[in-house]
Design a protein around this motif. Sequence first.
Motif, PDB file in Angstrom:
ATOM      1  N   LEU A  40       0.823  -1.211   0.000  1.00  8.63           N
ATOM      2  CA  LEU A  40       0.000   0.000   0.000  1.00  8.63           C
ATOM      3  C   LEU A  40       0.854   1.257   0.000  1.00  8.63           C
ATOM      4  O   LEU A  40       0.472   2.275  -0.578  1.00  8.63           O
ATOM      5  N   ALA A  41       2.022   1.197   0.609  1.00  3.67           N
ATOM      6  CA  ALA A  41       2.891   2.372   0.684  1.00  3.67           C
ATOM      7  C   ALA A  41       3.581   2.678  -0.641  1.00  3.67           C
ATOM      8  O   ALA A  41       4.143   3.756  -0.796  1.00  3.67           O
ATOM      9  N   ILE A  42       3.515   1.763  -1.600  1.00  6.30           N
ATOM     10  CA  ILE A  42       4.174   1.968  -2.889  1.00  6.30           C
ATOM     11  C   ILE A  42       3.200   2.667  -3.836  1.00  6.30           C
ATOM     12  O   ILE A  42       2.090   2.190  -4.050  1.00  6.30           O
ATOM     13  N   PRO A  43       3.603   3.799  -4.426  1.00  4.04           N
ATOM     14  CA  PRO A  43       2.711   4.504  -5.354  1.00  4.04           C
ATOM     15  C   PRO A  43       2.363   3.650  -6.578  1.00  4.04           C
ATOM     16  O   PRO A  43       3.167   2.846  -7.043  1.00  4.04           O
ATOM     17  N   PHE A  44       1.161   3.828  -7.065  1.00  7.45           N
ATOM     18  CA  PHE A  44       0.619   3.200  -8.262  1.00  7.45           C
ATOM     19  C   PHE A  44       0.437   1.692  -8.140  1.00  7.45           C
ATOM     20  O   PHE A  44       0.289   1.004  -9.140  1.00  7.45           O
ATOM     21  N   ILE A  45       0.424   1.156  -6.941  1.00  8.00           N
ATOM     22  CA  ILE A  45       0.129  -0.259  -6.734  1.00  8.00           C
ATOM     23  C   ILE A  45      -1.318  -0.348  -6.254  1.00  8.00           C
ATOM     24  O   ILE A  45      -1.656   0.182  -5.204  1.00  8.00           O
ATOM     25  N   PRO A  46      -2.193  -1.027  -7.022  1.00  9.84           N
ATOM     26  CA  PRO A  46      -3.599  -1.148  -6.595  1.00  9.84           C
ATOM     27  C   PRO A  46      -3.738  -2.205  -5.503  1.00  9.84           C
ATOM     28  O   PRO A  46      -4.120  -3.337  -5.754  1.00  9.84           O
ATOM     29  N   SER A  47      -3.424  -1.843  -4.283  1.00 14.37           N
ATOM     30  CA  SER A  47      -3.352  -2.820  -3.208  1.00 14.37           C
ATOM     31  C   SER A  47      -4.607  -2.894  -2.348  1.00 14.37           C
ATOM     32  O   SER A  47      -4.697  -3.758  -1.480  1.00 14.37           O
ATOM     33  N   VAL A  48      -5.578  -2.035  -2.570  1.00  9.81           N
ATOM     34  CA  VAL A  48      -6.786  -2.076  -1.746  1.00  9.81           C
ATOM     35  C   VAL A  48      -7.509  -3.411  -1.924  1.00  9.81           C
ATOM     36  O   VAL A  48      -8.178  -3.892  -1.008  1.00  9.81           O
ATOM     37  N   GLU A  49      -7.339  -4.044  -3.067  1.00  9.16           N
ATOM     38  CA  GLU A  49      -7.954  -5.341  -3.296  1.00  9.16           C
ATOM     39  C   GLU A  49      -7.403  -6.376  -2.327  1.00  9.16           C
ATOM     40  O   GLU A  49      -8.118  -7.285  -1.910  1.00  9.16           O
ATOM     41  N   ILE A  50      -6.136  -6.239  -1.969  1.00  7.45           N
ATOM     42  CA  ILE A  50      -5.534  -7.158  -0.998  1.00  7.45           C
ATOM     43  C   ILE A  50      -6.199  -6.959   0.364  1.00  7.45           C
ATOM     44  O   ILE A  50      -6.503  -7.917   1.069  1.00  7.45           O
ATOM     45  N   GLY A  51      -6.443  -5.709   0.734  1.00  2.00           N
ATOM     46  CA  GLY A  51      -7.136  -5.426   1.985  1.00  2.00           C
ATOM     47  C   GLY A  51      -8.534  -6.025   2.004  1.00  2.00           C
ATOM     48  O   GLY A  51      -8.969  -6.591   3.011  1.00  2.00           O
ATOM     49  N   LEU A  52      -9.247  -5.920   0.884  1.00  2.00           N
ATOM     50  CA  LEU A  52     -10.578  -6.519   0.802  1.00  2.00           C
ATOM     51  C   LEU A  52     -10.503  -8.042   0.915  1.00  2.00           C
ATOM     52  O   LEU A  52     -11.330  -8.670   1.582  1.00  2.00           O
ATOM     53  N   LEU A  53      -9.506  -8.632   0.283  1.00  2.00           N
ATOM     54  CA  LEU A  53      -9.319 -10.077   0.356  1.00  2.00           C
ATOM     55  C   LEU A  53      -9.035 -10.514   1.790  1.00  2.00           C
ATOM     56  O   LEU A  53      -9.581 -11.520   2.263  1.00  2.00           O
ATOM     57  N   ILE A  54      -8.217  -9.763   2.500  1.00  2.00           N
ATOM     58  CA  ILE A  54      -7.925 -10.079   3.901  1.00  2.00           C
ATOM     59  C   ILE A  54      -9.207 -10.032   4.725  1.00  2.00           C
ATOM     60  O   ILE A  54      -9.467 -10.915   5.550  1.00  2.00           O
ATOM     61  N   MET A  55     -10.045  -9.018   4.480  1.00  2.00           N
ATOM     62  CA  MET A  55     -11.300  -8.911   5.221  1.00  2.00           C
ATOM     63  C   MET A  55     -12.227 -10.082   4.925  1.00  2.00           C
ATOM     64  O   MET A  55     -12.854 -10.636   5.829  1.00  2.00           O
ATOM     65  N   VAL A  56     -12.311 -10.481   3.667  1.00  2.00           N
ATOM     66  CA  VAL A  56     -13.197 -11.580   3.284  1.00  2.00           C
ATOM     67  C   VAL A  56     -12.696 -12.905   3.852  1.00  2.00           C
ATOM     68  O   VAL A  56     -13.470 -13.705   4.374  1.00  2.00           O
ATOM     69  N   LEU A  57     -11.392 -13.148   3.760  1.00  2.00           N
ATOM     70  CA  LEU A  57     -10.841 -14.429   4.211  1.00  2.00           C
ATOM     71  C   LEU A  57     -10.842 -14.586   5.728  1.00  2.00           C
ATOM     72  O   LEU A  57     -11.104 -15.671   6.240  1.00  2.00           O
ATOM     73  N   PHE A  58     -10.548 -13.518   6.454  1.00  2.00           N
ATOM     74  CA  PHE A  58     -10.360 -13.635   7.895  1.00  2.00           C
ATOM     75  C   PHE A  58     -11.514 -13.080   8.717  1.00  2.00           C
ATOM     76  O   PHE A  58     -11.469 -13.142   9.938  1.00  2.00           O
ATOM     77  N   GLY A  59     -12.520 -12.512   8.084  1.00  2.00           N
ATOM     78  CA  GLY A  59     -13.661 -11.989   8.828  1.00  2.00           C
ATOM     79  C   GLY A  59     -13.316 -10.758   9.637  1.00  2.00           C
ATOM     80  O   GLY A  59     -12.508  -9.921   9.233  1.00  2.00           O
ATOM     81  N   ALA A  60     -13.909 -10.652  10.831  1.00  2.00           N
ATOM     82  CA  ALA A  60     -13.713  -9.474  11.679  1.00  2.00           C
ATOM     83  C   ALA A  60     -12.248  -9.260  12.073  1.00  2.00           C
ATOM     84  O   ALA A  60     -11.761  -8.124  12.021  1.00  2.00           O
ATOM     85  N   PRO A  61     -11.494 -10.322  12.452  1.00  2.00           N
ATOM     86  CA  PRO A  61     -10.078 -10.070  12.743  1.00  2.00           C
ATOM     87  C   PRO A  61      -9.317  -9.563  11.511  1.00  2.00           C
ATOM     88  O   PRO A  61      -8.411  -8.723  11.635  1.00  2.00           O
ATOM     89  N   GLY A  62      -9.694 -10.044  10.335  1.00  2.00           N
ATOM     90  CA  GLY A  62      -9.064  -9.566   9.102  1.00  2.00           C
ATOM     91  C   GLY A  62      -9.400  -8.118   8.818  1.00  2.00           C
ATOM     92  O   GLY A  62      -8.560  -7.363   8.325  1.00  2.00           O
ATOM     93  N   ALA A  63     -10.634  -7.718   9.136  1.00  2.00           N
ATOM     94  CA  ALA A  63     -11.024  -6.322   8.934  1.00  2.00           C
ATOM     95  C   ALA A  63     -10.216  -5.404   9.853  1.00  2.00           C
ATOM     96  O   ALA A  63      -9.741  -4.350   9.429  1.00  2.00           O
ATOM     97  N   ALA A  64     -10.042  -5.821  11.100  1.00  5.18           N
ATOM     98  CA  ALA A  64      -9.236  -5.026  12.028  1.00  5.18           C
ATOM     99  C   ALA A  64      -7.776  -4.973  11.577  1.00  5.18           C
ATOM    100  O   ALA A  64      -7.148  -3.918  11.595  1.00  5.18           O
ATOM    101  N   GLY A  65      -7.246  -6.112  11.148  1.00  4.90           N
ATOM    102  CA  GLY A  65      -5.868  -6.161  10.674  1.00  4.90           C
ATOM    103  C   GLY A  65      -5.656  -5.333   9.418  1.00  4.90           C
ATOM    104  O   GLY A  65      -4.661  -4.616   9.285  1.00  4.90           O
ATOM    105  N   ALA A  66      -6.602  -5.430   8.479  1.00  5.99           N
ATOM    106  CA  ALA A  66      -6.492  -4.662   7.236  1.00  5.99           C
ATOM    107  C   ALA A  66      -6.590  -3.163   7.522  1.00  5.99           C
ATOM    108  O   ALA A  66      -5.888  -2.361   6.902  1.00  5.99           O
ATOM    109  N   TYR A  67      -7.433  -2.777   8.478  1.00 10.87           N
ATOM    110  CA  TYR A  67      -7.560  -1.374   8.840  1.00 10.87           C
ATOM    111  C   TYR A  67      -6.248  -0.843   9.430  1.00 10.87           C
ATOM    112  O   TYR A  67      -5.759   0.223   9.034  1.00 10.87           O
ATOM    113  N   LEU A  68      -5.668  -1.599  10.352  1.00  7.02           N
ATOM    114  CA  LEU A  68      -4.393  -1.182  10.941  1.00  7.02           C
ATOM    115  C   LEU A  68      -3.279  -1.158   9.900  1.00  7.02           C
ATOM    116  O   LEU A  68      -2.446  -0.247   9.894  1.00  7.02           O
TER     117      LEU A  68
END
Length: 187
Positions: free
Chosen positions: A46-74
């Motif tokens: 996410l810190a690298i410019p022009f990398i579409p990484s938000v999809e990875i955050g969404l994947l983490i939320m979907v795979l891990f549920g609520a703990p994944g949502a908290a982890g992806a947010y942090l």
Amino acid sequence: MRTILVLAAVVPTVAKVAGTSPEWLLQGTDSMLVLIAACVIYALLLAIPFIPSVEIGLLIMVLFGAPGAAGAYLATCTGLAGAYLIGRRLGGTGPFRRINLPPRYSARLSAITARLPAGLLPVLSLATLLNMPGNTALGGGGGIAMAYGAGRLLSAPAFLTTVALATGILPLAFVTGLVGLERWLDP
């Protein structure tokens, strides 16, 4: 010297992980180690410019549920803060030199900002840019955060507060059950 110290700490760790068998990856999404590794990788990308990484955050939320949502947010807040700090360090050099707007755009911007309370425009524009679909064309979250750091458009506390509020909407909706796969998978 800092680079040498970081490399001295990172290289042995990477060598140790690379030399072990990947059974820890096969433990499934209930593994806290896999969640932590995914969040660290996501924050770095996410810190690298022009990398579409938000999809990875969404994947983490979907795979891990609520703990994944908290982890992806942090991880989102951490990755964007890292990009902001890199931008502050590089500010005024190379591609980060100040850009002068043409007079007609400068006049429009002045007219808009005259109606807003002082300092609100950078906050609103940051929140809008981070949540705008297709922001990868503008550099993605990492590029936007780096530009804000380089331009010193917001102080670090104001930037972090804006990021925390602007990026917390989807994880909060996911944790509360407003958004998630469970809504569509249950008959």
